[in-house]
Scaffold this motif. Structure first.
Motif, mmCIF file in Angstrom:
data_model
loop_
_atom_site.group_PDB
_atom_site.id
_atom_site.type_symbol
_atom_site.label_atom_id
_atom_site.label_comp_id
_atom_site.label_asym_id
_atom_site.label_seq_id
_atom_site.Cartn_x
_atom_site.Cartn_y
_atom_site.Cartn_z
ATOM 1 N N GLY A 233 1.568 67.007 52.165
ATOM 2 C CA GLY A 233 2.983 67.323 52.307
ATOM 3 C C GLY A 233 3.249 68.814 52.443
ATOM 4 O O GLY A 233 2.606 69.504 53.239
ATOM 5 N N PRO A 234 4.174 69.360 51.657
ATOM 6 C CA PRO A 234 4.538 70.770 51.762
ATOM 7 C C PRO A 234 3.363 71.730 51.547
ATOM 8 O O PRO A 234 3.404 72.869 52.008
ATOM 9 C CB PRO A 234 5.593 70.952 50.672
ATOM 10 C CG PRO A 234 6.126 69.583 50.442
ATOM 11 C CD PRO A 234 4.989 68.646 50.655
ATOM 12 N N ALA A 235 2.355 71.285 50.840
ATOM 13 C CA ALA A 235 1.214 72.162 50.579
ATOM 14 C C ALA A 235 0.554 72.631 51.860
ATOM 15 O O ALA A 235 -0.069 73.690 51.904
ATOM 16 C CB ALA A 235 0.181 71.436 49.706
ATOM 17 N N ILE A 236 0.697 71.851 52.949
ATOM 18 C CA ILE A 236 0.121 72.278 54.215
ATOM 19 C C ILE A 236 1.189 72.445 55.301
ATOM 20 O O ILE A 236 1.071 73.317 56.160
ATOM 21 C CB ILE A 236 -0.976 71.294 54.689
ATOM 22 C CG1 ILE A 236 -1.808 71.919 55.821
ATOM 23 C CG2 ILE A 236 -0.374 69.960 55.116
ATOM 24 C CD1 ILE A 236 -3.079 71.161 56.127
ATOM 25 N N ALA A 237 2.244 71.641 55.247
ATOM 26 C CA ALA A 237 3.254 71.702 56.302
ATOM 27 C C ALA A 237 3.988 73.039 56.334
ATOM 28 O O ALA A 237 4.491 73.446 57.381
ATOM 29 C CB ALA A 237 4.253 70.558 56.130
ATOM 30 N N GLN A 314 -10.634 77.434 49.362
ATOM 31 C CA GLN A 314 -10.505 78.124 48.075
ATOM 32 C C GLN A 314 -11.083 77.299 46.929
ATOM 33 O O GLN A 314 -11.125 77.764 45.802
ATOM 34 C CB GLN A 314 -9.037 78.442 47.801
ATOM 35 C CG GLN A 314 -8.443 79.434 48.805
ATOM 36 C CD GLN A 314 -7.000 79.797 48.485
ATOM 37 O OE1 GLN A 314 -6.381 79.208 47.598
ATOM 38 N NE2 GLN A 314 -6.469 80.771 49.206
ATOM 39 N N GLY A 315 -11.531 76.104 47.255
ATOM 40 C CA GLY A 315 -12.169 75.274 46.242
ATOM 41 C C GLY A 315 -13.424 74.619 46.784
ATOM 42 O O GLY A 315 -13.519 73.382 46.828
ATOM 43 N N PRO A 316 -14.399 75.414 47.229
ATOM 44 C CA PRO A 316 -15.602 74.837 47.849
ATOM 45 C C PRO A 316 -16.442 74.006 46.891
ATOM 46 O O PRO A 316 -17.305 73.249 47.329
ATOM 47 C CB PRO A 316 -16.365 76.076 48.333
ATOM 48 C CG PRO A 316 -15.901 77.181 47.435
ATOM 49 C CD PRO A 316 -14.459 76.890 47.160
ATOM 50 N N GLY A 317 -16.202 74.126 45.598
ATOM 51 C CA GLY A 317 -16.982 73.357 44.636
ATOM 52 C C GLY A 317 -16.329 72.051 44.221
ATOM 53 O O GLY A 317 -16.759 71.423 43.245
ATOM 54 N N ALA A 318 -15.306 71.626 44.963
ATOM 55 C CA ALA A 318 -14.610 70.388 44.614
ATOM 56 C C ALA A 318 -15.573 69.208 44.610
ATOM 57 O O ALA A 318 -16.391 69.056 45.515
ATOM 58 C CB ALA A 318 -13.477 70.134 45.599
ATOM 59 N N VAL A 328 -8.493 62.434 45.381
ATOM 60 C CA VAL A 328 -7.314 63.251 45.071
ATOM 61 C C VAL A 328 -7.313 64.477 45.983
ATOM 62 O O VAL A 328 -8.358 65.074 46.237
ATOM 63 C CB VAL A 328 -7.351 63.694 43.594
ATOM 64 C CG1 VAL A 328 -6.199 64.654 43.289
ATOM 65 C CG2 VAL A 328 -7.318 62.473 42.681
ATOM 66 N N PRO A 329 -6.148 64.879 46.523
ATOM 67 C CA PRO A 329 -6.089 66.071 47.373
ATOM 68 C C PRO A 329 -6.678 67.298 46.677
ATOM 69 O O PRO A 329 -6.560 67.458 45.457
ATOM 70 C CB PRO A 329 -4.597 66.242 47.644
ATOM 71 C CG PRO A 329 -4.037 64.861 47.519
ATOM 72 C CD PRO A 329 -4.839 64.212 46.433
ATOM 73 N N ALA A 330 -7.281 68.168 47.484
ATOM 74 C CA ALA A 330 -7.935 69.365 46.955
ATOM 75 C C ALA A 330 -6.965 70.528 46.816
ATOM 76 O O ALA A 330 -7.391 71.662 46.581
ATOM 77 C CB ALA A 330 -9.097 69.751 47.866
ATOM 78 N N PHE A 331 -5.677 70.263 46.971
ATOM 79 C CA PHE A 331 -4.645 71.295 46.848
ATOM 80 C C PHE A 331 -3.736 70.923 45.679
ATOM 81 O O PHE A 331 -3.161 69.827 45.647
ATOM 82 C CB PHE A 331 -3.833 71.408 48.144
ATOM 83 C CG PHE A 331 -4.614 71.908 49.315
ATOM 84 C CD1 PHE A 331 -4.494 73.223 49.747
ATOM 85 C CD2 PHE A 331 -5.482 71.067 49.996
ATOM 86 C CE1 PHE A 331 -5.216 73.688 50.830
ATOM 87 C CE2 PHE A 331 -6.211 71.513 51.085
ATOM 88 C CZ PHE A 331 -6.078 72.831 51.498
ATOM 89 N N ALA A 332 -3.561 71.850 44.743
ATOM 90 C CA ALA A 332 -2.827 71.559 43.510
ATOM 91 C C ALA A 332 -1.366 71.229 43.763
ATOM 92 O O ALA A 332 -0.763 70.443 43.028
ATOM 93 C CB ALA A 332 -2.944 72.755 42.562
ATOM 94 N N SER A 333 -0.775 71.812 44.791
ATOM 95 C CA SER A 333 0.659 71.626 45.028
ATOM 96 C C SER A 333 0.957 70.462 45.961
ATOM 97 O O SER A 333 2.060 70.355 46.496
ATOM 98 C CB SER A 333 1.257 72.912 45.610
ATOM 99 O OG SER A 333 0.593 73.270 46.815
ATOM 100 N N ALA A 334 0.013 69.593 46.160
ATOM 101 C CA ALA A 334 0.191 68.496 47.116
ATOM 102 C C ALA A 334 1.200 67.471 46.625
ATOM 103 O O ALA A 334 1.267 67.168 45.426
ATOM 104 C CB ALA A 334 -1.148 67.812 47.372
ATOM 105 N N SER A 335 1.991 66.932 47.542
ATOM 106 C CA SER A 335 2.877 65.805 47.260
ATOM 107 C C SER A 335 3.034 65.010 48.550
ATOM 108 O O SER A 335 3.176 65.575 49.630
ATOM 109 C CB SER A 335 4.236 66.283 46.753
ATOM 110 O OG SER A 335 4.888 67.085 47.718
ATOM 111 N N SER A 336 3.015 63.707 48.433
ATOM 112 C CA SER A 336 2.962 62.836 49.609
ATOM 113 C C SER A 336 4.276 62.848 50.388
ATOM 114 O O SER A 336 5.372 62.953 49.813
ATOM 115 C CB SER A 336 2.633 61.412 49.174
ATOM 116 O OG SER A 336 2.553 60.561 50.289
ATOM 117 N N ILE A 337 4.152 62.728 51.708
ATOM 118 C CA ILE A 337 5.309 62.624 52.598
ATOM 119 C C ILE A 337 5.089 61.432 53.524
ATOM 120 O O ILE A 337 3.968 60.934 53.662
ATOM 121 C CB ILE A 337 5.503 63.910 53.426
ATOM 122 C CG1 ILE A 337 4.206 64.290 54.149
ATOM 123 C CG2 ILE A 337 5.971 65.051 52.543
ATOM 124 C CD1 ILE A 337 4.328 65.503 55.044
#
Length: 419
Positions: A233-237, A314-318, A328-337
């Motif tokens: 969602g907004p984390a990438i858009a 920024q999280g290559p060790g995920a 689970v998305p690798a971005f902390a601020s993720a929210s589904s759209i």
């Protein structure tokens, strides 16, 4: 304008290569072998036509220390009128036909009996023209033996050809008979459209990376599925073009790595500069924490793998959680759209809206069919990277070829859907 049909031409030249490279050894020559197979009369005629115009293709075969010729049977050619190959064959376009035939000749003698069940092999062909491929050493075909002793060859856009008659030896190699023509791999954007991975494609346009991803030779691309972009969602858009480019550069390797090379614990350096790590759990394969969901889609400049998550440099060790069906998305601020980010960045080439005033946000584009281009050839567009909720519209967009062979991919790109 050509008035002689390819079928008539083929019939008129029967017998041309019977005895070509004939030797006194135990094995027969190629011409004699093909002429003796009643189910290969159409292919035999095309080989003769090819020898007339480009004799070096067959006469140089011994220099490859043996070849494997994938010979489509007569039934395979009967499918052509129902495919996008129809115009090329109907008009006797020998340039297209010759390059398609070169894609049916594998380097080296490949016996079906030597295959290890379930383990794919990727074999270079004689298709090396830069108008048709951007893979060093010849565009590849995937060969695999599946359950029930079924042997298939996988070509562009996931097209599958099944082996119907195997290991016919001649004095320069071996002939394998298949039930459908192989399709030379299309460029990246056409392939993404065919598989409906439009969010990733739109991201490439929004970040000005289309040309790099489609023209750079010998690449491996890990493309997140549409659902992976929706999960962020907004984390990438809301990213800037530069921020998005950094994310997408983390999905491309400057080398070809097929699924057989994605071994547990292996690290690969991406174009972005950070490593990705391949991890296995049971039968599942992960790229960092993203699960591999579709592997080994051949493209003109390498190979495409599809993953279920967007990789975060920024999280290559995920690490993945194998207990989860979807990671689970690798971005902390993720929210589904519920819409697909970036699809409106794809230039329109079909059923496009008409631009009005200079202040309009409408997009007017025409496709660059047959041109060595990765973008639209004319028209204006907005700079906004807004999103569209219409998958149908996105799937109709961006049909550019990225090749200059008189619209080769227009002739071949959709054939897999019918063959």
């Amino acid at each position: 304008m050509r008035t002689t049909s390819w079928r008539s031409f083929a019939a008129a030249t029967v017998g041309l290569i019977a005895g070509v490279n004939a030797q006194t050894g135990q094995l027969t020559d190629l011409g004699t072998l093909l002429s003796g197979q009643k189910n290969l009369t159409t292919f035999y005629g095309l080989i003769q036509i090819d020898l007339q115009k480009y004799p070096q293709i067959l006469l140089q075969l011994p220099s490859f220390n043996g070849v494997t010729i994938l010979a489509p049977n007569n039934d395979a050619f009967d499918k052509i009128p129902y495919s996008s190959l129809n115009n090329a064959f109907k008009n006797n376009d020998q340039d297209v036909i010759t390059n398609v035939l070169e894609y049916h000749i594998l380097q080296g003698t490949r016996l079906a009996a030597q295959l290890v069940p379930g383990t794919p092999v990727f074999i270079p062909t004689l298709l090396t023209s830069p108008e048709y491929t951007n893979v060093t050493g010849g565009q590849n075909v995937q060969n695999v033996e599946q359950a029930g002793d079924v042997v298939v060859f996988v070509s562009g856009l996931g097209s599958r050809s099944t082996l119907t008659q195997k290991d016919l030896s001649f004095n320069g190699g071996v002939v394998q008979v298949i039930d459908s023509l192989l399709i030379p791999p299309a460029n990246l954007t056409d392939t993404l459209n065919a598989f409906n991975y439009t969010a990733f494609e739109g991201g490439l346009y929004a970040s000005d990376l289309v040309e790099t991803f489609t023209t750079q030779p010998n690449v491996t691309i890990f493309a997140p599925a549409d659902s992976a972009f929706q999960a962020l969602g907004p984390a990438i858009a809301n990213m800037t073009s530069d921020e998005l480019a950094t994310i997408l550069d983390y999905t491309i390797l400057p080398k070809i790595v097929y699924s057989t090379g994605l071994t547990n614990g292996t690290k690969f350096l991406t174009q972005q500069g950070e490593n990705i790590t391949i991890l296995h759990s049971g039968n599942n394969v992960y790229v960092n924490s993203a699960q591999l969901i579709q592997a080994d889609i051949l493209i003109a400049n390498g190979v495409l793998h599809v993953i279920d998550n967007v990789l975060n440099p920024q999280g290559p060790g995920a690490q993945p959680n194998p207990q989860l069906a979807t990671q689970v998305p690798a971005f902390a601020s993720a929210s589904s759209i519920d819409f697909l980010p970036y699809t409106s960045a794809i230039p329109c080439t079909v059923s496009c809206p008409v631009s009005s005033t200079s202040g309009s946000s409408s997009i007017t584009r025409t496709s660059s069919v047959g041109a060595q281009s990765t973008g639209a050839s004319t028209g204006t567009s907005t700079t906004s990277h807004s999103s569209s909720s219409s998958k149908g519209l996105a799937a109709a967009m961006a049909r550019e070829t990225g090749f200059g062979a008189a619209g080769l991919m227009v002739a071949l790109g959709g054939a897999v859907l019918m063959i």
